[in-house]
Design an enzyme around this catalytic site. Sequence first.
Site, PDB file in Angstrom:
ATOM      1  N   SER A   4      56.293  17.394 -29.212  1.00  0.00           N
ATOM      2  CA  SER A   4      55.788  18.480 -28.375  1.00  0.00           C
ATOM      3  C   SER A   4      55.388  17.897 -27.026  1.00  0.00           C
ATOM      4  O   SER A   4      54.491  17.060 -26.960  1.00  0.00           O
ATOM      5  CB  SER A   4      54.589  19.133 -29.068  1.00  0.00           C
ATOM      6  OG  SER A   4      54.077  20.195 -28.313  1.00  0.00           O
ATOM      7  N   HIS A  42      44.138  23.427 -33.134  1.00  0.00           N
ATOM      8  CA  HIS A  42      45.420  23.969 -32.685  1.00  0.00           C
ATOM      9  C   HIS A  42      45.282  25.392 -32.175  1.00  0.00           C
ATOM     10  O   HIS A  42      45.978  25.788 -31.240  1.00  0.00           O
ATOM     11  CB  HIS A  42      46.479  23.930 -33.785  1.00  0.00           C
ATOM     12  CG  HIS A  42      47.835  24.311 -33.266  1.00  0.00           C
ATOM     13  ND1 HIS A  42      48.327  25.599 -33.357  1.00  0.00           N
ATOM     14  CD2 HIS A  42      48.772  23.597 -32.588  1.00  0.00           C
ATOM     15  CE1 HIS A  42      49.518  25.647 -32.777  1.00  0.00           C
ATOM     16  NE2 HIS A  42      49.805  24.446 -32.311  1.00  0.00           N
ATOM     17  N   HIS A  95      58.967  21.910 -27.132  1.00  0.00           N
ATOM     18  CA  HIS A  95      58.879  21.148 -28.377  1.00  0.00           C
ATOM     19  C   HIS A  95      60.227  21.133 -29.084  1.00  0.00           C
ATOM     20  O   HIS A  95      61.121  21.917 -28.784  1.00  0.00           O
ATOM     21  CB  HIS A  95      57.742  21.638 -29.287  1.00  0.00           C
ATOM     22  CG  HIS A  95      58.069  22.761 -30.213  1.00  0.00           C
ATOM     23  ND1 HIS A  95      57.115  23.580 -30.742  1.00  0.00           N
ATOM     24  CD2 HIS A  95      59.238  23.221 -30.754  1.00  0.00           C
ATOM     25  CE1 HIS A  95      57.662  24.460 -31.550  1.00  0.00           C
ATOM     26  NE2 HIS A  95      58.956  24.265 -31.572  1.00  0.00           N
TER      27      HIS A  95
END
Length: 352
Positions: A219, A299, A320
Amino acid sequence: MESAIDTHLKCPRTLSRRVPEEYQPPFPMWVARADEQLQQVVMGYLGVQYRGEAQREAALQAMRHIVSSFSLPDGPQTHDLTHHTDSSGFDNLMVVGYWKDPAAHCRWLRSAEVNDWWTSQDRLGEGLGYFREISAPRAEQFETLYAFQDNLPGVGAVMDSTSGEIEEHGYWGSMRDRFPISQTDWMKPTNELQVVAGDPAKGGRVVIMGHDNIALIRSGQDWADAEAEERSLYLDEILPTLQDGMDFLRDNGQPLGCYSNRFVRNIDLDGNFLDVSYNIGHWRSLEKLERWAESHPTHLRIFVTFFRVAAGLKKLRLYHEVSVSDAKSQVFEYINCHPHTGMLRDAVVAPT
Protein backbone atom coordinates in the site's frame (compact mmCIF):
# COMPACT_ATOMS: atom_id res chain seq x y z
CA MET A 1 -18.07 2.25 -15.34
CA GLU A 2 -16.06 -0.98 -15.62
CA SER A 3 -15.64 -4.01 -13.41
CA ALA A 4 -12.23 -4.28 -11.78
CA ILE A 5 -12.17 -7.87 -13.08
CA ASP A 6 -11.07 -7.82 -16.71
CA THR A 7 -13.31 -9.41 -19.34
CA HIS A 8 -11.07 -12.41 -20.03
CA LEU A 9 -10.93 -13.22 -16.29
CA LYS A 10 -14.70 -13.13 -15.77
CA CYS A 11 -16.62 -16.33 -15.06
CA PRO A 12 -20.04 -17.22 -13.63
CA ARG A 13 -20.06 -16.25 -9.96
CA THR A 14 -20.72 -18.84 -7.30
CA LEU A 15 -19.82 -16.30 -4.58
CA SER A 16 -21.64 -12.97 -4.54
CA ARG A 17 -20.21 -9.46 -4.27
CA ARG A 18 -20.69 -7.43 -1.09
CA VAL A 19 -22.78 -4.76 -2.87
CA PRO A 20 -25.78 -4.83 -5.24
CA GLU A 21 -25.34 -4.50 -9.00
CA GLU A 22 -26.56 -0.89 -9.00
CA TYR A 23 -23.85 0.25 -6.52
CA GLN A 24 -22.09 3.50 -7.52
CA PRO A 25 -18.73 4.35 -5.90
CA PRO A 26 -18.33 7.77 -4.25
CA PHE A 27 -15.24 8.86 -6.25
CA PRO A 28 -13.20 7.51 -9.19
CA MET A 29 -10.48 4.86 -8.85
CA TRP A 30 -8.68 2.72 -11.43
CA VAL A 31 -6.94 -0.66 -11.75
CA ALA A 32 -4.07 -2.00 -13.87
CA ARG A 33 -4.95 -4.09 -16.92
CA ALA A 34 -2.99 -6.78 -18.73
CA ASP A 35 -3.88 -8.86 -21.76
CA GLU A 36 -4.48 -12.60 -21.76
CA GLN A 37 -0.77 -13.27 -22.32
CA LEU A 38 -0.10 -12.39 -18.67
CA GLN A 39 -0.63 -15.64 -16.79
CA GLN A 40 1.42 -15.01 -13.65
CA VAL A 41 3.69 -12.34 -12.15
CA VAL A 42 6.65 -12.60 -9.78
CA MET A 43 7.11 -10.21 -6.86
CA GLY A 44 10.60 -10.55 -5.42
CA TYR A 45 11.52 -8.86 -2.13
CA LEU A 46 15.29 -9.22 -1.74
CA GLY A 47 16.65 -7.87 1.53
CA VAL A 48 19.89 -6.88 3.23
CA GLN A 49 19.79 -6.62 7.03
CA TYR A 50 22.26 -4.68 9.15
CA ARG A 51 22.48 -2.81 12.44
CA GLY A 52 23.71 0.72 12.87
CA GLU A 53 25.81 3.19 10.96
CA ALA A 54 28.98 1.06 11.06
CA GLN A 55 27.45 -1.55 8.74
CA ARG A 56 25.52 0.85 6.52
CA GLU A 57 28.05 1.17 3.71
CA ALA A 58 28.61 -2.59 3.47
CA ALA A 59 24.83 -3.08 3.35
CA LEU A 60 24.47 -0.46 0.61
CA GLN A 61 27.21 -2.20 -1.38
CA ALA A 62 25.33 -5.49 -1.06
CA MET A 63 22.12 -3.78 -2.16
CA ARG A 64 23.90 -2.31 -5.18
CA HIS A 65 25.22 -5.77 -6.05
CA ILE A 66 21.67 -7.13 -6.10
CA VAL A 67 20.56 -4.22 -8.30
CA SER A 68 23.43 -4.86 -10.71
CA SER A 69 22.33 -8.50 -11.01
CA PHE A 70 19.01 -7.24 -12.39
CA SER A 71 20.92 -6.23 -15.54
CA LEU A 72 21.72 -9.88 -16.25
CA PRO A 73 19.60 -11.73 -18.82
CA ASP A 74 16.06 -12.37 -17.54
CA GLY A 75 16.18 -9.66 -14.88
CA PRO A 76 12.94 -7.96 -13.77
CA GLN A 77 10.99 -5.42 -15.81
CA THR A 78 10.94 -2.92 -12.93
CA HIS A 79 12.35 -2.54 -9.44
CA ASP A 80 12.52 -0.14 -6.51
CA LEU A 81 14.69 0.27 -3.41
CA THR A 82 13.59 0.84 0.17
CA HIS A 83 14.77 1.14 3.78
CA HIS A 84 12.98 0.36 7.02
CA THR A 85 13.78 -0.30 10.67
CA ASP A 86 12.13 -3.44 12.02
CA SER A 87 10.63 -4.30 15.40
CA SER A 88 13.99 -5.56 16.67
CA GLY A 89 15.77 -2.32 15.78
CA PHE A 90 17.61 -3.68 12.74
CA ASP A 91 17.93 -1.68 9.53
CA ASN A 92 16.78 -3.39 6.35
CA LEU A 93 17.36 -2.48 2.71
CA MET A 94 15.06 -4.13 0.18
CA VAL A 95 15.37 -4.43 -3.57
CA VAL A 96 11.94 -5.23 -4.95
CA GLY A 97 11.70 -6.63 -8.48
CA TYR A 98 8.70 -7.55 -10.63
CA TRP A 99 8.74 -10.07 -13.47
CA LYS A 100 5.86 -10.69 -15.88
CA ASP A 101 7.32 -14.05 -16.94
CA PRO A 102 7.89 -16.63 -14.17
CA ALA A 103 10.15 -18.69 -16.45
CA ALA A 104 12.44 -15.69 -16.93
CA HIS A 105 12.57 -15.16 -13.17
CA CYS A 106 13.44 -18.83 -12.67
CA ARG A 107 16.28 -18.59 -15.20
CA TRP A 108 17.55 -15.43 -13.50
CA LEU A 109 17.42 -16.99 -10.03
CA ARG A 110 19.26 -20.12 -11.24
CA SER A 111 21.87 -18.26 -13.27
CA ALA A 112 25.43 -18.87 -12.11
CA GLU A 113 26.01 -15.23 -11.13
CA VAL A 114 22.91 -15.03 -8.92
CA ASN A 115 22.99 -18.55 -7.50
CA ASP A 116 26.72 -18.59 -6.78
CA TRP A 117 26.51 -15.31 -4.87
CA TRP A 118 23.57 -16.48 -2.76
CA THR A 119 25.06 -19.90 -1.95
CA SER A 120 28.61 -18.65 -1.33
CA GLN A 121 30.06 -19.30 2.12
CA ASP A 122 31.09 -15.63 2.10
CA ARG A 123 27.48 -14.64 2.86
CA LEU A 124 27.75 -16.30 6.28
CA GLY A 125 30.78 -14.32 7.43
CA GLU A 126 30.08 -10.75 6.32
CA GLY A 127 28.14 -9.65 9.38
CA LEU A 128 25.06 -8.87 7.28
CA GLY A 129 21.74 -10.65 6.96
CA TYR A 130 20.05 -11.46 3.66
CA PHE A 131 16.58 -12.62 2.74
CA ARG A 132 14.48 -13.57 -0.27
CA GLU A 133 10.72 -13.39 0.00
CA ILE A 134 9.21 -14.19 -3.38
CA SER A 135 5.56 -14.66 -4.36
CA ALA A 136 4.27 -15.52 -7.83
CA PRO A 137 0.50 -15.03 -7.98
CA ARG A 138 -1.45 -16.08 -11.05
CA ALA A 139 -3.40 -13.40 -12.94
CA GLU A 140 -6.58 -14.30 -11.08
CA GLN A 141 -4.82 -14.10 -7.69
CA PHE A 142 -4.08 -10.39 -7.42
CA GLU A 143 -5.86 -7.07 -7.55
CA THR A 144 -4.75 -3.44 -7.79
CA LEU A 145 -6.26 -0.04 -6.97
CA TYR A 146 -4.95 3.41 -7.92
CA ALA A 147 -6.13 6.96 -7.27
CA PHE A 148 -4.28 7.99 -10.48
CA GLN A 149 -3.93 6.70 -14.05
CA ASP A 150 -0.33 7.08 -15.22
CA ASN A 151 3.13 5.67 -14.40
CA LEU A 152 1.72 2.89 -12.24
CA PRO A 153 4.19 1.64 -9.60
CA GLY A 154 4.74 -1.89 -8.33
CA VAL A 155 3.00 -4.64 -10.26
CA GLY A 156 1.22 -1.99 -12.33
CA ALA A 157 4.53 -1.24 -14.04
CA VAL A 158 4.54 -4.68 -15.70
CA MET A 159 0.92 -4.45 -16.80
CA ASP A 160 -0.19 -3.11 -20.18
CA SER A 161 -2.66 -0.32 -19.43
CA THR A 162 -5.00 1.35 -16.96
CA SER A 163 -8.74 0.68 -16.76
CA GLY A 164 -11.54 3.17 -16.94
CA GLU A 165 -13.28 4.07 -13.68
CA ILE A 166 -14.13 0.89 -11.80
CA GLU A 167 -17.12 -0.18 -9.73
CA GLU A 168 -15.63 -2.27 -6.93
CA HIS A 169 -14.23 0.21 -4.44
CA GLY A 170 -15.31 2.46 -1.59
CA TYR A 171 -16.97 -0.26 0.52
CA TRP A 172 -15.85 -2.95 2.94
CA GLY A 173 -15.20 -6.11 0.98
CA SER A 174 -14.26 -4.36 -2.25
CA MET A 175 -10.67 -5.60 -2.01
CA ARG A 176 -11.88 -9.19 -2.19
CA ASP A 177 -14.40 -8.35 -4.92
CA ARG A 178 -11.59 -7.08 -7.18
CA PHE A 179 -9.85 -10.48 -7.15
CA PRO A 180 -10.88 -12.49 -10.22
CA ILE A 181 -10.55 -15.68 -8.17
CA SER A 182 -13.09 -14.35 -5.65
CA GLN A 183 -15.84 -15.18 -8.13
CA THR A 184 -15.56 -18.85 -7.15
CA ASP A 185 -12.99 -19.23 -4.33
CA TRP A 186 -12.85 -18.04 -0.70
CA MET A 187 -9.01 -18.07 -0.78
CA LYS A 188 -8.75 -19.91 2.54
CA PRO A 189 -5.29 -20.67 3.96
CA THR A 190 -3.89 -24.17 4.32
CA ASN A 191 -1.40 -25.43 6.92
CA GLU A 192 1.10 -23.23 8.78
CA LEU A 193 4.44 -21.64 8.02
CA GLN A 194 7.05 -24.37 8.51
CA VAL A 195 10.80 -24.33 9.04
CA VAL A 196 12.15 -26.86 6.54
CA ALA A 197 15.88 -26.13 6.84
CA GLY A 198 18.01 -24.48 9.50
CA ASP A 199 17.01 -22.98 12.85
CA PRO A 200 15.80 -19.36 13.11
CA ALA A 201 17.14 -19.12 16.68
CA LYS A 202 20.66 -20.00 15.54
CA GLY A 203 20.81 -17.84 12.43
CA GLY A 204 22.75 -19.02 9.41
CA ARG A 205 20.71 -20.33 6.49
CA VAL A 206 17.01 -20.92 7.11
CA VAL A 207 14.30 -21.95 4.64
CA ILE A 208 10.61 -21.53 5.41
CA MET A 209 7.83 -23.30 3.53
CA GLY A 210 4.73 -21.16 3.10
CA HIS A 211 1.16 -22.26 2.57
CA ASP A 212 -1.60 -21.63 0.07
CA ASN A 213 -3.27 -18.23 0.10
CA ILE A 214 -0.82 -16.18 2.11
CA ALA A 215 -1.99 -12.62 1.45
CA LEU A 216 0.54 -9.95 0.49
CA ILE A 217 -0.42 -6.26 0.50
CA ARG A 218 1.64 -3.35 -0.77
CA SER A 219 0.00 0.00 0.00
CA GLY A 220 1.84 3.05 -1.30
CA GLN A 221 2.11 6.80 -1.02
CA ASP A 222 4.01 9.12 -3.39
CA TRP A 223 4.18 12.81 -2.49
CA ALA A 224 7.24 13.68 -4.63
CA ASP A 225 5.30 15.95 -7.01
CA ALA A 226 2.68 17.15 -4.53
CA GLU A 227 2.42 20.88 -3.95
CA ALA A 228 2.46 22.54 -0.53
CA GLU A 229 -1.17 21.93 0.39
CA GLU A 230 -1.12 18.23 -0.51
CA ARG A 231 2.30 17.70 1.09
CA SER A 232 0.90 19.14 4.29
CA LEU A 233 -2.19 16.94 3.96
CA TYR A 234 -0.02 13.85 3.66
CA LEU A 235 2.71 14.69 6.17
CA ASP A 236 0.48 16.26 8.85
CA GLU A 237 -2.81 14.33 8.52
CA ILE A 238 -2.39 11.04 6.67
CA LEU A 239 1.14 10.00 7.70
CA PRO A 240 0.77 10.15 11.52
CA THR A 241 -2.35 7.98 11.38
CA LEU A 242 -0.75 5.64 8.86
CA GLN A 243 2.45 5.37 10.92
CA ASP A 244 0.46 4.47 14.04
CA GLY A 245 -1.42 1.72 12.20
CA MET A 246 1.64 0.26 10.54
CA ASP A 247 3.73 0.34 13.73
CA PHE A 248 0.88 -1.39 15.55
CA LEU A 249 0.89 -4.23 13.02
CA ARG A 250 4.69 -4.45 13.07
CA ASP A 251 4.77 -4.81 16.86
CA ASN A 252 1.40 -6.43 17.65
CA GLY A 253 0.20 -8.09 14.46
CA GLN A 254 0.87 -11.72 15.36
CA PRO A 255 -2.45 -12.46 17.16
CA LEU A 256 -4.32 -10.83 14.26
CA GLY A 257 -2.79 -13.12 11.64
CA CYS A 258 -0.20 -10.62 10.36
CA TYR A 259 3.04 -12.53 9.79
CA SER A 260 5.15 -9.48 8.96
CA ASN A 261 4.58 -5.75 8.47
CA ARG A 262 7.13 -3.30 7.12
CA PHE A 263 6.49 0.39 6.54
CA VAL A 264 9.29 1.28 4.12
CA ARG A 265 10.68 4.50 2.64
CA ASN A 266 11.98 4.48 -0.91
CA ILE A 267 15.65 5.34 -1.39
CA ASP A 268 18.15 5.84 -4.19
CA LEU A 269 21.30 3.75 -4.76
CA ASP A 270 23.18 5.84 -2.19
CA GLY A 271 20.54 5.33 0.48
CA ASN A 272 19.06 8.83 0.29
CA PHE A 273 15.36 9.02 1.12
CA LEU A 274 12.83 9.79 -1.62
CA ASP A 275 9.36 11.25 -1.08
CA VAL A 276 7.79 7.85 -1.71
CA SER A 277 6.85 5.11 0.76
CA TYR A 278 4.76 1.99 1.06
CA ASN A 279 3.72 -0.65 3.51
CA ILE A 280 4.36 -4.31 2.78
CA GLY A 281 2.40 -6.81 4.84
CA HIS A 282 2.23 -10.60 4.80
CA TRP A 283 -0.94 -12.08 6.29
CA ARG A 284 -2.10 -15.62 6.99
CA SER A 285 -5.11 -14.97 4.78
CA LEU A 286 -7.08 -12.30 3.00
CA GLU A 287 -9.83 -12.81 5.58
CA LYS A 288 -7.44 -11.94 8.44
CA LEU A 289 -6.39 -8.77 6.59
CA GLU A 290 -10.04 -7.85 5.97
CA ARG A 291 -10.97 -8.40 9.60
CA TRP A 292 -8.25 -6.00 10.79
CA ALA A 293 -9.08 -3.41 8.11
CA GLU A 294 -12.80 -3.41 8.89
CA SER A 295 -12.66 -3.42 12.67
CA HIS A 296 -9.42 -2.08 14.13
CA PRO A 297 -9.37 1.59 15.21
CA THR A 298 -5.95 2.19 13.64
CA HIS A 299 -7.16 1.23 10.17
CA LEU A 300 -10.57 2.85 10.55
CA ARG A 301 -8.80 6.18 11.15
CA ILE A 302 -6.72 5.66 7.99
CA PHE A 303 -9.82 4.78 5.98
CA VAL A 304 -11.84 7.77 7.21
CA THR A 305 -8.98 10.16 6.40
CA PHE A 306 -8.60 8.71 2.91
CA PHE A 307 -12.33 8.93 2.21
CA ARG A 308 -12.33 12.57 3.26
CA VAL A 309 -9.55 13.59 0.87
CA ALA A 310 -9.73 11.08 -2.00
CA ALA A 311 -11.96 13.05 -4.35
CA GLY A 312 -9.69 16.10 -4.25
CA LEU A 313 -6.30 14.44 -4.79
CA LYS A 314 -4.20 16.02 -7.55
CA LYS A 315 -0.52 15.07 -7.26
CA LEU A 316 -0.51 12.98 -4.10
CA ARG A 317 -0.46 9.42 -5.46
CA LEU A 318 -2.06 6.67 -3.33
CA TYR A 319 -2.45 3.03 -4.38
CA HIS A 320 -2.34 -0.57 -3.29
CA GLU A 321 -1.88 -4.06 -4.67
CA VAL A 322 -2.97 -7.24 -2.91
CA SER A 323 -2.26 -10.84 -3.87
CA VAL A 324 -2.61 -14.39 -2.67
CA SER A 325 -0.38 -17.19 -3.92
CA ASP A 326 0.05 -20.95 -3.84
CA ALA A 327 2.65 -22.51 -1.53
CA LYS A 328 4.49 -23.89 -4.57
CA SER A 329 4.84 -20.32 -5.88
CA GLN A 330 6.49 -18.91 -2.74
CA VAL A 331 10.12 -18.68 -1.62
CA PHE A 332 11.15 -17.63 1.90
CA GLU A 333 14.90 -17.94 2.49
CA TYR A 334 17.06 -16.21 5.08
CA ILE A 335 20.79 -15.93 5.80
CA ASN A 336 22.05 -14.60 9.17
CA CYS A 337 18.76 -12.81 9.90
CA HIS A 338 17.44 -12.28 13.42
CA PRO A 339 14.63 -14.69 14.35
CA HIS A 340 11.81 -12.13 14.05
CA THR A 341 12.58 -11.33 10.42
CA GLY A 342 9.76 -11.84 7.94
CA MET A 343 8.29 -15.34 8.09
CA LEU A 344 10.80 -16.59 10.68
CA ARG A 345 8.85 -15.40 13.71
CA ASP A 346 5.70 -17.44 13.11
CA ALA A 347 7.14 -20.55 11.45
CA VAL A 348 6.90 -23.87 13.27
CA VAL A 349 9.41 -26.69 12.96
CA ALA A 350 8.19 -29.18 10.36
CA PRO A 351 7.34 -32.61 11.81
CA THR A 352 9.92 -35.28 11.04
